[in-house]
Design a protein around this motif. Structure first.
Motif, PDB file in Angstrom:
ATOM      1  N   ILE A   1      -7.479  -1.792  -0.737  1.00  0.00           N
ATOM      2  CA  ILE A   1      -8.014  -1.510   0.633  1.00  0.00           C
ATOM      3  C   ILE A   1      -9.445  -1.731   0.662  1.00  0.00           C
ATOM      4  CG2 ILE A   1      -8.839   0.549   1.909  1.00  0.00           C
ATOM      5  CD1 ILE A   1      -6.199   1.934   0.866  1.00  0.00           C
TER       6      ILE A   1
ATOM      7  N   LEU B   1       0.982  -1.177   0.080  1.00  0.00           N
ATOM      8  CA  LEU B   1       0.039   0.095   0.016  1.00  0.00           C
ATOM      9  C   LEU B   1       0.909   1.343  -0.190  1.00  0.00           C
ATOM     10  CD1 LEU B   1      -2.906  -0.880   2.539  1.00  0.00           C
ATOM     11  CD2 LEU B   1      -2.873  -1.240  -0.076  1.00  0.00           C
TER      12      LEU B   1
ATOM     13  N   ILE C   1      -6.035   1.547   8.117  1.00  0.00           N
ATOM     14  CA  ILE C   1      -5.365   2.542   7.449  1.00  0.00           C
ATOM     15  C   ILE C   1      -5.251   3.811   7.835  1.00  0.00           C
ATOM     16  CG2 ILE C   1      -5.305   3.918   4.938  1.00  0.00           C
ATOM     17  CD1 ILE C   1      -3.941   0.967   5.259  1.00  0.00           C
TER      18      ILE C   1
ATOM     19  N   VAL D   1     -11.507   7.165   2.660  1.00  0.00           N
ATOM     20  CA  VAL D   1     -11.012   6.269   3.831  1.00  0.00           C
ATOM     21  C   VAL D   1     -11.280   7.001   5.111  1.00  0.00           C
ATOM     22  CG1 VAL D   1      -9.003   5.434   4.640  1.00  0.00           C
ATOM     23  CG2 VAL D   1      -9.134   5.156   2.226  1.00  0.00           C
TER      24      VAL D   1
END
Length: 371
Positions: free
Chosen positions: A25, A9, A36, A68
Motif C-alpha cells: 500500500i 492485497l 483502499i 489507512v
C-alpha cells in the motif's frame, strides 16, 4: 491500482501478512491509500477491513483504521460492518478494538441482524459479554422477529443462555413473527439442557402454540428428540395429543417426518391411538406416511396396529396417498400387503392418480406372489 495488485492485497489481508500489506500500500503512495479506503471487493462488497475482522487479524484491523484511515462503520452489500464480522467469528480482541474505536454496538446488517445476534450463533460467552458491556440490546428483533435469546437457545450453550437471562430478566418473553418462542426453538433443535433451564426459570405456559398451532412437544417429537419430549411431559405437562391448526397430532407429524422411534414412544409408551384421525381431512398416520413415501414407517405403523384399510374424509386409502405422492415403492408394498385398488368418494382409483412411469408400472405388472 491494478486488478492483480488489489487481489494480492486481499490475499495478504486474509493471510495476516501485515508487513507485506503495508509495503504494497505504501509503495502506491497517497493514491493507493485513497483507493483502499473506499474499495469494495467482489459480489459481497467487502472491504479489506471486513476481511481482516473476519479472520481476526487485530494488527491489520488497527493498521487499516489508524494508518489507512478506513471508517470503522464501513459496510458491505449486506450492510455488515466489521463488527458483525468479528462478532460472528468470535474474535474478542477485534470486537473490543472496534468498539473502542467507535463502532456502533447495535448496528444492523441485512435482515436486521445485530453483532450480538451474530455472536450468539457461536458459543463464546466472552464476546457476548463484551458486546453487552458496551450496551448491546439483547431484546432487539430481526426481520423474522428473533432476538439474541432465540438464537442462543437454538445454539444450545447453557452459559450463554443463563447469562442473557441474568442481564435481561424478561428476554425470554419474546415471540417470532410466527409466534415461536425460544422454548420452541430449543425443543426443535434438541437442546435438552436449554429446555430444562427455560422450564425452570421462565414462565412459558404448557403447550404454548405458534401461529400454526405447533407446540414445543410437537417440535421435539417430530424431530426425534425424545429426551426433550419426555422432559416437556414431566416438567411442563405437555399434551401428546394436542392438535395444530390443521388438526394433526404428534402421531401424524412423526409419520410425516418418518420418526419411527417416536412412533413407538407415542403409541406404546403414551397410549396414543395409532389410528387417530386428523380433524381436518380425517387422515391417519398411515395416510401421511404413504404420502411422504416412508416405506419403513408404514411397516412400523402396521406393526403398531394401524388399520390398512382406513379411509379419509374423501374416501381415500393409503394407496391413494402413495399415488398422489408418486411413491412406487410404497404402492408396491401396500398392494403386496393386500390393500386392493378402489375408488374414493369421487370415483377416482389410486391407479388413475399414478403419473410417473415407475408407479404406473407397479399397476401394469400386477402384484408379485409373496406366498
Amino acid at each position: 491500482m491494478e486488478e492483480n495488485t488489489l487481489k494480492l492485497l486481499v490475499k495478504l489481508t486474509q493471510e495476516g501478512q501485515l508487513s507485506s500489506l503495508e509495503e504494497r500500500i505504501s509503495s502506491g503512495g497517497s493514491a493507493a491509500v485513497q483507493t483502499i479506503r473506499s474499495k469494495h471487493f467482489g459480489r459481497s462488497g467487502d472491504t479489506l477491513l471486513h476481511y481482516a475482522a473476519r479472520q481476526g487479524h487485530l494488527d491489520i484491523v488497527q493498521y487499516l483504521i489508524k494508518r489507512v484511515g478506513m471508517d470503522v462503520e464501513t459496510y458491505n452489500n449486506d450492510y455488515k460492518r466489521p463488527l458483525h464480522e468479528a462478532a460472528s467469528m468470535s474474535h474478542l480482541a477485534c470486537v473490543s478494538y472496534l468498539l473502542q474505536e467507535g463502532a456502533k454496538v447495535d448496528s444492523l446488517k441485512k435482515a436486521d441482524w445485530t453483532p450480538l445476534m451474530m455472536a450468539c450463533t457461536r458459543r463464546n460467552l466472552n464476546v457476548i459479554q463484551e458486546l453487552l458491556h458496551h450496551g448491546a440490546d439483547p431484546a432487539l428483533r430481526n426481520k423474522d422477529g428473533w432476538n439474541s435469546f432465540h438464537i442462543a437457545c437454538r445454539e444450545g450453550d447453557p452459559l450463554v443462555v443463563q447469562h442473557l437471562l441474568l442481564v435481561t430478566l424478561d428476554v425470554w418473553r419474546t415471540e417470532s413473527k410466527t409466534r415461536r418462542t425460544p422454548l420452541h426453538t430449543a425443543a426443535m433443535h434438541g437442546c435438552e439442557e436449554i429446555v430444562r433451564i427455560l422450564l425452570e426459570r421462565c414462565g412459558y405456559t404448557p403447550d404454548c402454540a405458534d401461529s400454526c398451532g405447533v407446540t414445543p412437544f410437537m417440535d421435539a417429537v417430530r424431530n426425534g428428540h425424545l429426551s426433550v419430549a419426555r422432559l416437556l411431559l414431566e416438567k411442563h405437562q405437555a399434551s401428546p395429543q394436542a392438535t395444530d391448526m390443521l388438526g394433526t397430532q404428534p402421531v401424524h407429524q412423526v409419520a410425516v417426518t418418518g420418526q419411527e422411534e417416536a412412533l413407538w414412544f407415542l403409541v406404546r409408551d403414551l397410549n396414543v391411538d395409532v389410528n387417530q384421525k386428523a380433524t381436518d381431512m380425517q387422515l391417519t398416520a398411515l395416510h401421511y406416511a404413504a404420502k411422504e413415501g416412508h416405506t419403513s414407517t408404514i411397516k412400523t405403523l402396521l406393526e403398531l396396529g394401524a388399520d390398512l384399510y382406513v379411509r379419509d374424509k374423501k374416501g381415500r386409502t393409503a394407496l391413494h396417498m402413495a399415488c398422489i405422492g408418486q411413491h412406487a415403492d410404497v404402492a408396491r408394498i401396500l398392494l403386496q400387503l393386500g390393500l386392493k385398488d378402489s375408488e374414493d368418494a369421487s370415483g377416482t382409483t389410486a391407479r388413475q392418480l399414478a403419473k410417473k412411469p415407475d408407479i404406473v408400472r407397479v399397476f401394469q405388472c400386477g402384484v408379485p406372489d409373496t406366498s
